[in-house]
Design a protein around this motif. Sequence first.
Motif, mmCIF file in Angstrom:
data_model
loop_
_atom_site.group_PDB
_atom_site.id
_atom_site.type_symbol
_atom_site.label_atom_id
_atom_site.label_comp_id
_atom_site.label_asym_id
_atom_site.label_seq_id
_atom_site.Cartn_x
_atom_site.Cartn_y
_atom_site.Cartn_z
ATOM 1 N N ALA A 245 -6.931 -0.792 12.246
ATOM 2 C CA ALA A 245 -7.122 0.661 12.351
ATOM 3 C C ALA A 245 -7.841 1.234 11.138
ATOM 4 O O ALA A 245 -8.209 2.413 11.144
ATOM 5 N N GLY A 246 -8.021 0.430 10.085
ATOM 6 C CA GLY A 246 -8.596 0.948 8.847
ATOM 7 C C GLY A 246 -7.653 1.894 8.138
ATOM 8 O O GLY A 246 -8.089 2.829 7.457
ATOM 9 N N PHE A 247 -6.354 1.649 8.250
ATOM 10 C CA PHE A 247 -5.340 2.596 7.793
ATOM 11 C C PHE A 247 -4.659 2.104 6.527
ATOM 12 O O PHE A 247 -4.398 0.907 6.372
ATOM 13 N N VAL A 248 -4.358 3.049 5.643
ATOM 14 C CA VAL A 248 -3.583 2.765 4.433
ATOM 15 C C VAL A 248 -2.346 3.656 4.456
ATOM 16 O O VAL A 248 -2.460 4.884 4.391
ATOM 17 N N HIS A 249 -1.178 3.043 4.567
ATOM 18 C CA HIS A 249 0.067 3.806 4.632
ATOM 19 C C HIS A 249 0.348 4.512 3.314
ATOM 20 O O HIS A 249 0.763 5.675 3.295
ATOM 21 N N GLY A 250 0.164 3.814 2.231
ATOM 22 C CA GLY A 250 0.316 4.424 0.919
ATOM 23 C C GLY A 250 1.593 4.088 0.198
ATOM 24 O O GLY A 250 1.604 3.954 -1.025
ATOM 25 N N VAL A 251 2.718 3.963 0.931
ATOM 26 C CA VAL A 251 4.006 3.727 0.277
ATOM 27 C C VAL A 251 4.801 2.711 1.099
ATOM 28 O O VAL A 251 5.745 3.070 1.814
ATOM 29 N N LEU A 252 4.458 1.443 0.962
ATOM 30 C CA LEU A 252 5.124 0.399 1.743
ATOM 31 C C LEU A 252 6.306 -0.182 0.974
ATOM 32 O O LEU A 252 6.435 -1.386 0.787
ATOM 33 N N ASN A 253 7.180 0.715 0.528
ATOM 34 C CA ASN A 253 8.423 0.292 -0.103
ATOM 35 C C ASN A 253 9.361 -0.298 0.944
ATOM 36 O O ASN A 253 9.217 -0.043 2.146
ATOM 37 N N SER A 254 10.352 -1.055 0.516
ATOM 38 C CA SER A 254 11.236 -1.726 1.479
ATOM 39 C C SER A 254 12.084 -0.737 2.270
ATOM 40 O O SER A 254 12.560 -1.073 3.353
ATOM 41 N N ASP A 255 12.273 0.471 1.762
ATOM 42 C CA ASP A 255 12.998 1.481 2.536
ATOM 43 C C ASP A 255 12.088 2.148 3.559
ATOM 44 O O ASP A 255 12.558 2.947 4.376
ATOM 45 N N ASN A 256 10.795 1.825 3.531
ATOM 46 C CA ASN A 256 9.852 2.372 4.519
ATOM 47 C C ASN A 256 9.407 1.331 5.535
ATOM 48 O O ASN A 256 8.450 1.566 6.277
ATOM 49 N N ILE A 257 10.060 0.180 5.577
ATOM 50 C CA ILE A 257 9.743 -0.851 6.555
ATOM 51 C C ILE A 257 10.889 -0.937 7.550
ATOM 52 O O ILE A 257 12.003 -1.345 7.212
ATOM 53 N N ALA A 258 10.612 -0.536 8.777
ATOM 54 C CA ALA A 258 11.644 -0.541 9.816
ATOM 55 C C ALA A 258 11.848 -1.953 10.352
ATOM 56 O O ALA A 258 10.910 -2.757 10.417
ATOM 57 N N ILE A 259 13.076 -2.237 10.748
ATOM 58 C CA ILE A 259 13.406 -3.546 11.299
ATOM 59 C C ILE A 259 12.633 -3.820 12.589
ATOM 60 O O ILE A 259 12.379 -4.966 12.941
ATOM 61 N N THR A 260 12.209 -2.778 13.270
ATOM 62 C CA THR A 260 11.424 -2.942 14.494
ATOM 63 C C THR A 260 9.943 -3.215 14.223
ATOM 64 O O THR A 260 9.186 -3.454 15.160
ATOM 65 N N GLY A 261 9.511 -3.142 12.963
ATOM 66 C CA GLY A 261 8.091 -3.278 12.672
ATOM 67 C C GLY A 261 7.293 -2.059 13.079
ATOM 68 O O GLY A 261 6.068 -2.112 13.169
ATOM 69 N N GLU A 262 7.972 -0.948 13.278
ATOM 70 C CA GLU A 262 7.300 0.296 13.640
ATOM 71 C C GLU A 262 7.007 1.090 12.377
ATOM 72 O O GLU A 262 7.895 1.318 11.560
ATOM 73 N N SER A 263 5.776 1.507 12.209
ATOM 74 C CA SER A 263 5.399 2.306 11.048
ATOM 75 C C SER A 263 5.968 3.716 11.170
ATOM 76 O O SER A 263 6.001 4.293 12.259
ATOM 77 N N PHE A 264 6.394 4.269 10.040
ATOM 78 C CA PHE A 264 6.924 5.633 10.065
ATOM 79 C C PHE A 264 6.882 6.222 8.655
ATOM 80 O O PHE A 264 6.553 5.543 7.692
ATOM 81 N N ASP A 265 7.210 7.491 8.541
ATOM 82 C CA ASP A 265 7.324 8.215 7.274
ATOM 83 C C ASP A 265 5.994 8.248 6.531
ATOM 84 O O ASP A 265 5.751 7.472 5.609
ATOM 85 N N TYR A 266 5.158 9.203 6.936
ATOM 86 C CA TYR A 266 3.791 9.272 6.423
ATOM 87 C C TYR A 266 3.674 10.313 5.325
ATOM 88 O O TYR A 266 3.793 11.510 5.565
ATOM 89 N N GLY A 267 3.460 9.833 4.101
ATOM 90 C CA GLY A 267 3.226 10.705 2.958
ATOM 91 C C GLY A 267 1.755 10.683 2.586
ATOM 92 O O GLY A 267 0.925 11.294 3.245
ATOM 93 N N PRO A 268 1.377 9.902 1.562
ATOM 94 C CA PRO A 268 -0.024 9.904 1.105
ATOM 95 C C PRO A 268 -0.918 8.917 1.853
ATOM 96 O O PRO A 268 -1.591 8.082 1.252
ATOM 97 N N TRP A 269 -0.909 8.983 3.183
ATOM 98 C CA TRP A 269 -1.717 8.051 3.981
ATOM 99 C C TRP A 269 -3.188 8.447 3.944
ATOM 100 O O TRP A 269 -3.539 9.595 3.675
ATOM 101 N N ARG A 270 -4.027 7.466 4.264
ATOM 102 C CA ARG A 270 -5.452 7.733 4.464
ATOM 103 C C ARG A 270 -6.020 6.686 5.416
ATOM 104 O O ARG A 270 -5.519 5.572 5.495
#
Length: 463
Positions: A245-270
């Motif tokens: 997708a050409g996407f940068v989440h920005g904050v891939l801390n372990s508290d931002n990685i869901a057990i389902t592998g679903e991306s969520f919690d978008y702060g400084p994305w680009r």
Amino acid sequence: MPAPYRPDPKILDLGPDFYDPVEPAPFPKAIPRFLNQRWAARVGLGEFDDATWAAHFCRFEPLLQNLPQPLALRYHGHQFRVYNPDIGDGRGFLFAQLRDDRNRLLDLATKGSGTTPYSRTADGRLTLKGGLREVLATEMLEALGVNTSKTFALFETGEELVRGDEPSPTRSAVLTRIGYGHIRIGTFQRLAFFGETDNINKLVRYCLANLYAEQPSNDPAADALRLFDLVSAATANLAAGFLAAGFVHGVLNSDNIAITGESFDYGPWRFAPDWDPDFTAAYFDHHGLYAFARQPEAIHWDLAQLAGCLAMVTDAPPLSDLLDGWSERFETALFQALIKRLGVSPLGTDQDRAVAATLMAALQSRLGTIDRIFFDWRGGRDPGASRYPAPPFRALAAALRGRERPVTHPYWADLEPCSMHIDEVEAIWAAIAERDDWNPFESKVAAIRRMGEAMDADASAPA
């Protein structure tokens, strides 16, 4: 036909060791800015009028036969590789759980809904700009086929917020997202931190049964290994989806990685304009830890933290074997994701790998934006040597010969691809901030959904 409303608050099965009941903040206003009618219909809430939307998704009055009170979930996590035991749901909570039209369990969870025991010194609020950015991120990623949470509702709340990183005071909002579970790697980390092996086993069973629809066994060690295998596959697909997708989440801390592998919690994305490995989204990511091309490394590192937690309840060597095999899973997932976005017929691992490698060489040439290249070459069509004369693109044309698929949706005849670069986001926000003009935002959401429809239509068309 709309799906029926089917409440199913399974989180209560875990018990009070996993959450804290909280109260939503009282907001002076409830101005609807985005209501996801598409997903409301899929979970049986499509008949709500504006007043009912506000009652449940701004004042957070409980849904019928659902959670009687919001729950702030407990978790820890590594933040930029530094362990933090003082976090948890600090400005959000789990509001409800319900089934969708495919019988999958979904969470309705919030962002900006007030303080919790984990807010520390923060105010528990969300800026309207932050909420708008999350809508745009989730809509774009959903259209591109990335496994993402969806924004369910966004309400402007009438408060003035002070923030140090943007002009203040600024407008406030509360957001509700819908997604397949908010159990994080950090949820397991908290239990491991306190040595709660019984609760780790309980959470493993919960995740298998409710998030992966698998029947737990009577063998806790086998269940833990099975869950890790599933999470490994899901996170490999997530990392691949981000790059395609050409996407940068920005904050891939372990508290931002869901057990389902679903991306969520978008702060400084680009979204990266071109294939720049060092492109970062967060101004505070000074060392590029979560840069575009380092996102697979970051997710793999977080997965290793989950392995360390599960090693308390199962044998370490099989976990290590699965962790070692993650890179191969990711590479296969990346080839598949690139082929899917390109819109050509998949033929098999080796053949797809060769085409995807040629495509990546073309993207890495940076002779066009990511969005433009995928748009122009959609369905394997060669725009011609006059437009793409460079050797990487001539090699791509040769690799795609015989792999073409029809592209019939009118979107593919547009002059420009739908994109979501930072200048577009800022222009959309400027229209709102300066003159309260929501037309550019609404037009962009409509354009994104049109692109998603085009990609879905072509994917289902005969080769």
